[in-house]
Design a protein around this motif. Sequence first.
Motif, mmCIF file in Angstrom:
data_model
loop_
_atom_site.group_PDB
_atom_site.id
_atom_site.type_symbol
_atom_site.label_atom_id
_atom_site.label_comp_id
_atom_site.label_asym_id
_atom_site.label_seq_id
_atom_site.Cartn_x
_atom_site.Cartn_y
_atom_site.Cartn_z
ATOM 1 N N LEU A 1 1.003 -1.646 -0.346
ATOM 2 C CA LEU A 1 0.033 0.283 0.003
ATOM 3 C C LEU A 1 1.180 0.921 0.349
ATOM 4 C CD1 LEU A 1 -2.756 -1.252 2.631
ATOM 5 C CD2 LEU A 1 -3.244 -0.954 0.065
ATOM 6 N N ALA A 2 1.723 1.100 0.799
ATOM 7 C CA ALA A 2 2.777 2.136 0.225
ATOM 8 C C ALA A 2 3.475 2.314 -0.279
ATOM 9 C CB ALA A 2 3.903 2.256 2.048
ATOM 10 N N LEU A 3 4.180 1.642 -0.987
ATOM 11 C CA LEU A 3 4.448 1.647 -2.603
ATOM 12 C C LEU A 3 3.100 2.426 -3.755
ATOM 13 C CD1 LEU A 3 7.170 1.465 -4.326
ATOM 14 C CD2 LEU A 3 6.142 -0.793 -5.038
ATOM 15 N N ALA A 4 2.186 2.179 -3.751
ATOM 16 C CA ALA A 4 1.099 2.606 -4.104
ATOM 17 C C ALA A 4 0.598 3.915 -4.237
ATOM 18 C CB ALA A 4 -0.223 0.886 -3.964
ATOM 19 N N LEU A 5 0.690 3.955 -3.224
ATOM 20 C CA LEU A 5 0.614 5.757 -2.082
ATOM 21 C C LEU A 5 1.841 6.965 -2.609
ATOM 22 C CD1 LEU A 5 -1.328 7.360 -1.360
ATOM 23 C CD2 LEU A 5 -0.561 6.696 1.319
ATOM 24 N N ALA A 6 2.830 5.736 -3.169
ATOM 25 C CA ALA A 6 4.247 6.314 -3.040
ATOM 26 C C ALA A 6 4.441 6.940 -4.382
ATOM 27 C CB ALA A 6 5.168 6.198 -2.591
ATOM 28 N N PHE A 7 3.733 6.257 -5.138
ATOM 29 C CA PHE A 7 4.159 5.929 -6.977
ATOM 30 C C PHE A 7 2.392 7.460 -7.011
ATOM 31 C CE2 PHE A 7 4.820 1.635 -7.311
ATOM 32 C CZ PHE A 7 6.715 2.529 -8.696
ATOM 33 N N LEU A 8 1.620 7.023 -6.814
ATOM 34 C CA LEU A 8 0.058 8.032 -6.541
ATOM 35 C C LEU A 8 0.917 9.648 -5.811
ATOM 36 C CD1 LEU A 8 -2.594 8.691 -7.545
ATOM 37 C CD2 LEU A 8 -3.037 8.015 -4.995
ATOM 38 N N LEU A 9 1.393 9.532 -5.399
ATOM 39 C CA LEU A 9 1.780 10.876 -4.026
ATOM 40 C C LEU A 9 3.126 11.503 -5.699
ATOM 41 C CD1 LEU A 9 1.464 10.194 -1.009
ATOM 42 C CD2 LEU A 9 0.273 11.563 -2.443
ATOM 43 N N ASN A 10 3.361 10.751 -6.490
ATOM 44 C CA ASN A 10 4.227 10.738 -7.054
ATOM 45 C C ASN A 10 4.214 11.852 -8.704
ATOM 46 O OD1 ASN A 10 7.753 11.557 -7.297
ATOM 47 N ND2 ASN A 10 7.767 9.361 -8.655
ATOM 48 N N GLN A 11 2.785 11.642 -8.609
ATOM 49 C CA GLN A 11 2.621 12.275 -10.119
ATOM 50 C C GLN A 11 2.283 13.466 -9.762
ATOM 51 O OE1 GLN A 11 2.295 9.548 -12.888
ATOM 52 N NE2 GLN A 11 3.083 7.915 -10.641
ATOM 53 N N SER A 12 2.673 13.934 -11.515
ATOM 54 C CA SER A 12 2.780 15.056 -11.670
ATOM 55 C C SER A 12 1.671 15.662 -11.810
ATOM 56 C CB SER A 12 3.273 15.910 -13.071
ATOM 57 O OG SER A 12 3.142 15.488 -14.597
ATOM 58 N N THR B 1 0.848 2.888 6.858
ATOM 59 C CA THR B 1 1.154 3.310 5.650
ATOM 60 C C THR B 1 1.612 4.520 5.399
ATOM 61 O OG1 THR B 1 -0.191 1.549 5.252
ATOM 62 C CG2 THR B 1 -0.293 2.827 3.473
ATOM 63 N N GLY B 2 1.505 5.742 5.839
ATOM 64 C CA GLY B 2 1.396 7.026 5.288
ATOM 65 C C GLY B 2 2.779 6.693 5.505
ATOM 66 N N TYR B 3 3.263 6.508 6.849
ATOM 67 C CA TYR B 3 4.901 6.868 6.997
ATOM 68 C C TYR B 3 6.413 6.523 5.908
ATOM 69 C CZ TYR B 3 8.770 6.580 9.710
ATOM 70 O OH TYR B 3 10.439 6.455 9.916
ATOM 71 N N ASN B 4 5.742 4.738 5.592
ATOM 72 C CA ASN B 4 6.358 4.569 4.635
ATOM 73 C C ASN B 4 6.576 4.808 3.147
ATOM 74 O OD1 ASN B 4 7.694 2.554 6.681
ATOM 75 N ND2 ASN B 4 6.172 2.023 6.581
ATOM 76 N N SER B 5 4.850 5.435 2.298
ATOM 77 C CA SER B 5 4.953 6.252 1.502
ATOM 78 C C SER B 5 5.963 7.314 1.367
ATOM 79 C CB SER B 5 3.705 6.140 1.199
ATOM 80 O OG SER B 5 3.122 7.129 2.333
ATOM 81 N N VAL B 6 6.331 7.902 2.889
ATOM 82 C CA VAL B 6 6.282 9.099 2.528
ATOM 83 C C VAL B 6 7.877 8.908 2.150
ATOM 84 C CG1 VAL B 6 7.960 11.233 3.903
ATOM 85 C CG2 VAL B 6 5.183 10.605 3.546
ATOM 86 N N ARG C 1 0.112 18.054 -3.955
ATOM 87 C CA ARG C 1 0.704 17.218 -3.531
ATOM 88 C C ARG C 1 1.243 17.046 -2.441
ATOM 89 N NH1 ARG C 1 4.205 15.808 -8.353
ATOM 90 N NH2 ARG C 1 4.179 18.462 -8.716
ATOM 91 N N GLY C 2 1.407 18.270 -1.645
ATOM 92 C CA GLY C 2 2.025 18.912 -0.765
ATOM 93 C C GLY C 2 0.654 18.659 0.715
ATOM 94 N N THR C 3 0.206 18.848 0.336
ATOM 95 C CA THR C 3 -1.687 18.671 1.290
ATOM 96 C C THR C 3 -1.402 17.322 1.089
ATOM 97 O OG1 THR C 3 -2.409 20.780 0.535
ATOM 98 C CG2 THR C 3 -3.444 19.288 1.624
ATOM 99 N N TRP C 4 -1.764 16.729 0.184
ATOM 100 C CA TRP C 4 -1.616 14.820 0.300
ATOM 101 C C TRP C 4 -0.427 14.131 1.386
ATOM 102 C CZ3 TRP C 4 -6.482 13.206 -0.190
ATOM 103 C CH2 TRP C 4 -7.070 14.024 -0.983
#
Length: 286
Positions: A81-92, A164-169, A97-100
Amino acid sequence: MARRTARAWVFAGPAAALLTAFFAYPLVASLYQSFTTQADGVTSWVGLAQYRRLAGDPAFLRSLTNTALVLAVQVPVMTGLALALAFLLNQSWLRFRGTWRAVYFLPAVTTLVAYAVVFQVLLKTDGGLANQALGALGLHPVDWLNDPVWARVALIASITWRWTGYNSVILLAGLQAISREQYEAAAVDGAGAVRTHLSVVLPQLRPVLLFCVITSTIGTLQLFDENYTLTRGGPADATLTPVLYLYKVGFQQSDFGYAAAIAWVVVALTGLISLAQFRLFGRGRS
């Protein structure tokens, strides 16, 4: 040289003294204590008796089984989940994005006891928000914290929500460290999005993924706050973990020698599992 050494100790001495008093000495003392027992205020040397006792202790073995179950389910699910979330947060194309990123990281800065209490309220059998949602869907309520299976599910869900959010960052930082030239080179070679992620992104993320997996494993092996607050290790020891068992043995039964033995077994298991993960997943490509 002597004067320079003396000056260095003036600055390093207080830190070294504190480290010795509050880390090194307790560490050595607990190791010694694990080879002793107390009766009527008298400390006696018993050698490996406490460790042999652990090998035949059903409660301790059950705590290891519970931890292994949580480890086998929660760490892979949370990492995915963290990896999927990181990919999503990395999309231009993603706006705000900062808020999310801040929103998803927020659970990590919430105190352990506070979020466990929130989950205890959410998962109440009567009137809890989770059962209200199930009722709205026409489903029967679930006894989340008093059924052995659902108590484990609730524990895994609460840990996953918090970390999950911690690892996604952390994974997002790894993604942003990959240079754009590597994506462009993959595109020139005709690689699609899937091939680029498999052949370029994931290999580059290997050290970061390894860090997340190892730290998550260590956290799971040291699990205490969540299951203590949610279930007190119940029902029927379904959420009992070694550290919670250590607490019960040491501070409720005052068997500090046995508790020290539990602590050192947890330390040994943490080191062995972390080393195995590092050897298995940490091999970089030459």
